[in-house]
Design an enzyme around this catalytic site. Sequence first.
Site: not given
Length: 357
Positions: A51, A206
């Site tokens: 926000e 990865r």
Amino acid sequence: MHERFMKRAIALARRGVGRVSPNPLVGAVVVKDGRIVGEGYHLYEKKDHAEVVALERAGRQAAGASLYLNLEPCTHHGRTPPCVDRILEAGVREVFVAVRDPNPLAGEKGTEVLRKQGVCVHEGHCRQKGIRLNEKFFHFIQTGKPFVLLKLALTLDGKIAAGSGESQWITGNKARREAHRLRYEYDAILVGVETVLQDDPSLDVRWRRRNRISKVVLDSRVRTPFQARLFNSSDPVIIFRGRQASKERVEKLSERARLIAVSQRNGRLEWSHLLRKLGQLKITSLLIEGGARVAASALRAGIVQKISFFYGPKIIGSSGRSSIEDLGIEQLARAVKLRAIRLKRLAPDFMVEGDIE
């Protein structure tokens, strides 16, 4: 129109996957005169909530604008001030919220505070998508334990390895990439010590994460080798052991891992105790990767919320190793049941995902 902007907020929130834990995924969109004038999403290391990011980007245009959020704004002081204060300061006219925040720390709900201050609040747009997006966070907040996914790679006839133990590779590159995507999303990966002894997995991810992934091993007798590959990265290793484990082995492995003693039942480590310990470490989500004994134990204990099974187009037959050991189910009516089934093609393989009832 409202659904379109909420879907945008949800899409933004997803950019924080693997980068917000132990916080929820949140996206925000500021709309003025039917046009997006500011948007943002939360990343834990940058602290600011979605926000705040969106309102700062909107600047003065936030006054009299509409704000779309996939999750109710916070009202409590954490690492940052309450988001509702920033929304009120910006002069936002109306707020659309997909899902309320179940966090008990919130105290008085953000929607209630905003309404008391004259802001028009609308709830429920894309609610189911909002719930699915933050299923891990919601489960953790409501139970104090991590959300659990059971992931297996298996043949069409349900085997995870040939009779010799060979299992590389049942599935192809696309499926393995998808499996690493799952690892990236979760706070911790869990395997049994038999998998460590048989396959010596690294349990690495990865892609780089903000927070290191925790590698968890169920090892009641502390048989994990000191030179196991899972120690080769900077990621923390947690080994759950039985209380009767060898003191010598415990002392030796304590140089490389965090060993936690948990209670046992019928010779098996107690899942509820184990999950409480992980929750206390702020591990909000847990990916179980095997093997067959661990999968069966987790399903019998009823601690799995979701499954992701990757099927390779192979058939091994009865000599192959079963993906899940005996569950003691003799009637179909007592079978583990799934709902909200989702299929994903990962040619030549496919993935089946579902929630456990």
